[in-house]
Design a protein around this motif. Structure first.
Motif, PDB file in Angstrom:
ATOM      1  N   ILE A  17       0.844  -1.198   0.000  1.00 34.61           N
ATOM      2  CA  ILE A  17       0.000   0.000   0.000  1.00 34.61           C
ATOM      3  C   ILE A  17       0.879   1.248   0.000  1.00 34.61           C
ATOM      4  CG2 ILE A  17      -1.791   1.256   1.263  1.00 34.61           C
ATOM      5  CD1 ILE A  17      -2.599  -1.471   2.496  1.00 34.61           C
ATOM      6  N   GLU A  18       0.652   2.114  -0.996  1.00 34.84           N
ATOM      7  CA  GLU A  18       1.435   3.352  -1.095  1.00 34.84           C
ATOM      8  C   GLU A  18       0.500   4.553  -1.227  1.00 34.84           C
ATOM      9  OE1 GLU A  18       5.016   3.109  -3.788  1.00 34.84           O
ATOM     10  OE2 GLU A  18       3.866   1.370  -4.517  1.00 34.84           O
ATOM     11  N   LYS A  19       0.710   5.536  -0.377  1.00 35.46           N
ATOM     12  CA  LYS A  19       0.008   6.805  -0.518  1.00 35.46           C
ATOM     13  C   LYS A  19       0.918   7.742  -1.295  1.00 35.46           C
ATOM     14  CE  LYS A  19      -2.627  10.185   2.197  1.00 35.46           C
ATOM     15  NZ  LYS A  19      -3.037  10.593   3.568  1.00 35.46           N
ATOM     16  N   MET A  20       0.465   8.218  -2.439  1.00 34.37           N
ATOM     17  CA  MET A  20       1.341   8.950  -3.362  1.00 34.37           C
ATOM     18  C   MET A  20       0.768  10.337  -3.656  1.00 34.37           C
ATOM     19  SD  MET A  20       1.970   5.757  -5.988  1.00 34.37           S
ATOM     20  CE  MET A  20       3.170   6.649  -6.969  1.00 34.37           C
ATOM     21  N   GLN A  21       1.673  11.282  -3.881  1.00 31.45           N
ATOM     22  CA  GLN A  21       1.275  12.640  -4.247  1.00 31.45           C
ATOM     23  C   GLN A  21       0.877  12.690  -5.726  1.00 31.45           C
ATOM     24  OE1 GLN A  21       0.849  15.198  -2.092  1.00 31.45           O
ATOM     25  NE2 GLN A  21       1.290  13.585  -0.592  1.00 31.45           N
ATOM     26  N   THR A  22       0.004  13.635  -6.024  1.00 40.50           N
ATOM     27  CA  THR A  22      -0.420  13.845  -7.415  1.00 40.50           C
ATOM     28  C   THR A  22      -0.033  15.263  -7.819  1.00 40.50           C
ATOM     29  OG1 THR A  22      -2.588  14.729  -6.801  1.00 40.50           O
ATOM     30  CG2 THR A  22      -2.396  12.335  -6.982  1.00 40.50           C
ATOM     31  N   LYS A  23      -0.484  15.705  -8.977  1.00 41.42           N
ATOM     32  CA  LYS A  23      -0.186  17.053  -9.444  1.00 41.42           C
ATOM     33  C   LYS A  23      -1.021  18.111  -8.720  1.00 41.42           C
ATOM     34  CE  LYS A  23       1.362  15.634 -14.036  1.00 41.42           C
ATOM     35  NZ  LYS A  23       1.194  15.807 -15.490  1.00 41.42           N
ATOM     36  N   THR A  24      -1.988  17.621  -7.891  1.00 39.14           N
ATOM     37  CA  THR A  24      -2.781  18.537  -7.075  1.00 39.14           C
ATOM     38  C   THR A  24      -2.418  18.309  -5.609  1.00 39.14           C
ATOM     39  OG1 THR A  24      -4.598  16.970  -6.757  1.00 39.14           O
ATOM     40  CG2 THR A  24      -4.659  18.331  -8.747  1.00 39.14           C
ATOM     41  N   PHE A  34      -4.248  16.828  -3.609  1.00 35.41           N
ATOM     42  CA  PHE A  34      -4.968  15.634  -3.167  1.00 35.41           C
ATOM     43  C   PHE A  34      -4.184  14.375  -3.522  1.00 35.41           C
ATOM     44  CE2 PHE A  34      -8.107  18.895  -4.324  1.00 35.41           C
ATOM     45  CZ  PHE A  34      -8.658  19.125  -3.067  1.00 35.41           C
ATOM     46  N   PRO A  35      -3.781  13.582  -2.519  1.00 40.78           N
ATOM     47  CA  PRO A  35      -2.982  12.378  -2.791  1.00 40.78           C
ATOM     48  C   PRO A  35      -3.833  11.269  -3.394  1.00 40.78           C
ATOM     49  CG  PRO A  35      -3.491  12.515  -0.463  1.00 40.78           C
ATOM     50  CD  PRO A  35      -3.994  13.793  -1.081  1.00 40.78           C
ATOM     51  N   THR A  36      -3.168  10.262  -3.935  1.00 42.15           N
ATOM     52  CA  THR A  36      -3.839   9.069  -4.440  1.00 42.15           C
ATOM     53  C   THR A  36      -3.334   7.858  -3.681  1.00 42.15           C
ATOM     54  OG1 THR A  36      -4.452   7.832  -6.426  1.00 42.15           O
ATOM     55  CG2 THR A  36      -2.149   8.544  -6.272  1.00 42.15           C
ATOM     56  N   LEU A  37      -3.880   6.705  -4.000  1.00 37.57           N
ATOM     57  CA  LEU A  37      -3.509   5.480  -3.301  1.00 37.57           C
ATOM     58  C   LEU A  37      -3.234   4.393  -4.326  1.00 37.57           C
ATOM     59  CD1 LEU A  37      -3.332   4.723  -0.260  1.00 37.57           C
ATOM     60  CD2 LEU A  37      -5.587   3.682  -0.485  1.00 37.57           C
ATOM     61  N   LYS A  38      -2.109   3.711  -4.117  1.00 35.03           N
ATOM     62  CA  LYS A  38      -1.739   2.602  -4.998  1.00 35.03           C
ATOM     63  C   LYS A  38      -1.631   1.340  -4.162  1.00 35.03           C
ATOM     64  CE  LYS A  38       1.684   1.217  -8.473  1.00 35.03           C
ATOM     65  NZ  LYS A  38       2.997   1.562  -9.109  1.00 35.03           N
ATOM     66  N   ASN A  51      -5.710  14.035 -10.746  1.00 38.66           N
ATOM     67  CA  ASN A  51      -6.610  14.883  -9.966  1.00 38.66           C
ATOM     68  C   ASN A  51      -7.737  14.009  -9.376  1.00 38.66           C
ATOM     69  OD1 ASN A  51      -8.423  16.776  -8.936  1.00 38.66           O
ATOM     70  ND2 ASN A  51      -7.968  18.265 -10.542  1.00 38.66           N
ATOM     71  N   PRO A  52      -7.492  13.385  -8.227  1.00 40.59           N
ATOM     72  CA  PRO A  52      -8.474  12.464  -7.634  1.00 40.59           C
ATOM     73  C   PRO A  52      -9.812  13.121  -7.323  1.00 40.59           C
ATOM     74  CG  PRO A  52      -6.348  12.245  -6.548  1.00 40.59           C
ATOM     75  CD  PRO A  52      -6.263  13.453  -7.431  1.00 40.59           C
ATOM     76  N   LYS A  53      -9.797  14.367  -6.903  1.00 39.52           N
ATOM     77  CA  LYS A  53     -11.040  15.036  -6.536  1.00 39.52           C
ATOM     78  C   LYS A  53     -11.926  15.278  -7.754  1.00 39.52           C
ATOM     79  CE  LYS A  53     -12.781  18.942  -3.825  1.00 39.52           C
ATOM     80  NZ  LYS A  53     -13.519  18.098  -2.877  1.00 39.52           N
ATOM     81  N   LEU A  56      -9.436   6.564  -0.331  1.00 40.81           N
ATOM     82  CA  LEU A  56      -9.170   7.762   0.465  1.00 40.81           C
ATOM     83  C   LEU A  56     -10.423   8.625   0.643  1.00 40.81           C
ATOM     84  CD1 LEU A  56      -5.642   8.783  -0.894  1.00 40.81           C
ATOM     85  CD2 LEU A  56      -6.221   7.573   1.219  1.00 40.81           C
ATOM     86  N   GLY A  57     -11.563   8.150   0.182  1.00 41.99           N
ATOM     87  CA  GLY A  57     -12.828   8.800   0.496  1.00 41.99           C
ATOM     88  C   GLY A  57     -13.353   9.785  -0.529  1.00 41.99           C
TER      89      GLY A  57
END
Length: 572
Positions: free
Chosen positions: A7-14, A16-20, A31-33, A57-58
């Protein structure tokens, strides 16, 4: 679980992080949101319960929640939740992390009423790939719950008027007969519950051998098969209000068997029994206990059952005897491509057309093999399992069918093994064969007076419903209710609530009310004029249908009054 997933919590270009998880992204890498907002817009359906498989991540849950109205619901299921809970910061959601049928059923039933089948299942990206087995459990459970709700809805709507007539006409017999409380803990005998499944006939020879050592209770239509083999049960349980159920009994006269019946049972069945009979109330019948006590001065027990008379028979067996309980003929499947045991009036062979019409499917069988069943049988199976789940005496339950479906929570034994374990116990309590107390003429007159008073309540209900319809008709505006109309309608509804509590019309009123509510739900983008039209038609439809239901109930009650006059009061 943690060793199986990377499980990795990763940063995005925004921000809001993503999850792998392993090689799968649960949200957008960019852009997860925004992704969640688009996802929710495409998936949301108004007036539905939404089941989201995968919280992540909800983001998806948040976006869906923003769209929900008071007529919607949201259930979140995530097998990964315990591992990612610290990453989500989503403590405001109740998440099902243990994916079991029971957990999903409980959550769904808490949001759905028995008449609702409006459910939207939504799978978050890649969750079905990470958890294929869990997703299958969700799919199957949701399908089963909705299928059973559909069966319940169709049954209630079809039988509403029939049940109402049976309830009112059965007041005559409930008044004359004993309450089932008279039999509580009366026996210390092994009980055999005979049901009408195809496998019953193979148990007949052994049943005859042990007949004098057991308490035999027949579930409904099983009587025709038993009588063919010259077996008469000690008790016959009947709960079905249909004419088809009455047809099983109408050509037979029972001199030894005693009837145990529910208050919705077809009222003509009682006449086929010459000995004593005992009545009870099925659970989930609001207001019925109080109404029966008011009308008949009897206290009837309220018993847990299900979709089948056999479900109630199991509860009754526990109630009247302390001995072990065996089920025979309880296939809940089309064993050997047969619908019932031979010599049942509705026995037939199962062909392809039947399978298509009943939408049959395969499920786990008694011996672990797959057997052919359908949704109605599944509802009955659930009934047994729910009784076993809440019972403190499940160790007494034995499924001795030796065929059909596997019923969870029941011990499995062959019928021969059950019979071999029968120990000498006390003789049958012959005191239970005493006839019910004779009701004197004064008591019948008093009942007659109470029924007359109830007819006046029906007249007042009719008056109020017509008053409500007049308030609607006389409302001067075409796009809003006047203050006078609002006050008048509120007064009518308040008075109706009080009146409906005095009579017993729940079985006919509730399906009408729920159906009207479902048919006139708010529509997306509804303007003031559209809202007025919807609410106007909703009230008009409700009053019209309740008026018809009240007229029917009054007619049934007048028929009961005539029966008392002719048979007990001599038309005085």
């Amino acid at each position: 679980m943690i060793q199986d997933f990377n499980i990795e919590k990763m940063q995005t270009k925004t921000v809001f992080p993503t999850l792998k998880v392993n090689s799968f992204f649960l949200h957008s890498k960019y852009n997860p949101k925004k992704e969640a907002e688009q996802f929710a817009s495409s998936q949301y359906t108004e007036n539905h319960v939404h089941i989201l498989f995968g919280l992540g991540l909800g983001y998806f849950a948040d976006a869906l929640k923003d769209k929900l109205t008071k007529n919607d619901g949201l259930i979140i299921i995530d097998p990964l939740f315990k591992e990612i809970e610290s990453l989500t910061n989503r403590g405001d959601y109740n998440v099902i992390s243990a994916v079991t049928e029971k957990n999903i059923e409980t959550a769904l039933n808490n949001l759905l009423n028995d008449y609702n089948v409006n459910v939207k299942l939504i799978c978050s990206p890649n969750y079905d790939k990470l958890f294929p087995n869990e997703y299958k459990v969700v799919l199957k459970t949701v399908k089963d719950v909705l299928s059973m709700n559909t069966v319940f809805f169709n049954t209630v709507n079809f039988f509403a008027e029939i049940w109402q007539e049976n309830y009112i006409r059965n007041l005559f017999y409930v008044f004359e007969d004993d309450s089932l409380t008279k039999l509580e803990n009366s026996y210390n005998l092994p009980v055999v519950i005979a049901s009408g499944g195809p496998s019953l006939t193979k148990q007949i020879p052994l049943l005859k051998k042990v007949r004098d050592k057991i308490l035999l209770i027949a579930a409904g239509s099983t009587v025709t098969t038993l009588l063919h083999y010259d077996i008469e049960a000690d008790y016959i349980v009947s709960v079905d209000g249909s004419i088809a159920n009455y047809n099983h009994f109408k050509d037979s006269t029972f001199k030894k068997s005693k009837l145990i019946y529910s208050i919705r049972n077809h009222y003509k069945i009682r006449e086929q029994f010459k000995g004593p009979a005992f009545s009870f109330i099925p659970v989930f019948e609001p207001g019925v206990y109080e109404h029966i006590k008011k009308m008949t001065k009897k206290n009837l027990p309220t018993l847990l059952g299900g979709a089948s008379v056999a479900n109630y028979t199991l509860t009754i067996a526990q109630y009247i005897s302390n001995g072990p309980i065996a089920l025979i003929g309880q296939d809940l499947s089309y064993t050997d491509n047969k619908t019932h045991a031979e010599h049942n009036k509705y026995f037939s062979n199962v062909n392809d057309q039947f399978k298509e019409e009943r939408r049959t499917f395969f499920t786990e069988g008694y011996d672990g093999n797959e057997v052919l069943t359908d949704t109605v049988f599944l509802s009955m199976k659930k009934g047994f399992e729910q009784i076993a789940e809440v019972s403190e005496e499940v160790k007494r339950f034995f499924n001795c069918t030796e065929g059909g479906v596997r019923i969870k929570g029941f011990n499995q034994k062959t019928f021969q093994e059950f019979c071999d374990d029968i120990e000498p116990m006390e003789a049958k309590n012959e005191n239970n064969d005493l006839m019910s107390s004779i009701i004197d003429l004064v008591s019948w007159r008093e009942l007659h007076e109470r029924i007359q008073a109830e007819i006046k309540d029906y007249e007042e209900i009719t008056l109020q419903l017509n008053k409500g319809l007049r308030h609607l008709k006389e409302n001067p505006s075409k796009n809003k209710f006047s203050q006078k109309a609002i006050i008048g309608l509120n007064q009518v509804d308040k008075k109706l609530k009080q009146l409906f509590e005095k009579v017993s019309m729940n079985s006919i009123v509730e399906p009408i009310t729920m159906d009207v509510l479902e048919r006139f739900l708010p529509k997306k983008g509804e303007n003031i004029e559209g809202e007025y039209k919807r609410v106007f038609e909703q009230n008009q439809t409700l009053y019209d249908r309740l008026l018809n239901a009240t007229n029917l109930s009054r007619q049934y009650t007048e028929n009961l009054l005539d029966q008392i006059k002719k048979t007990k009061l001599g038309d005085e």
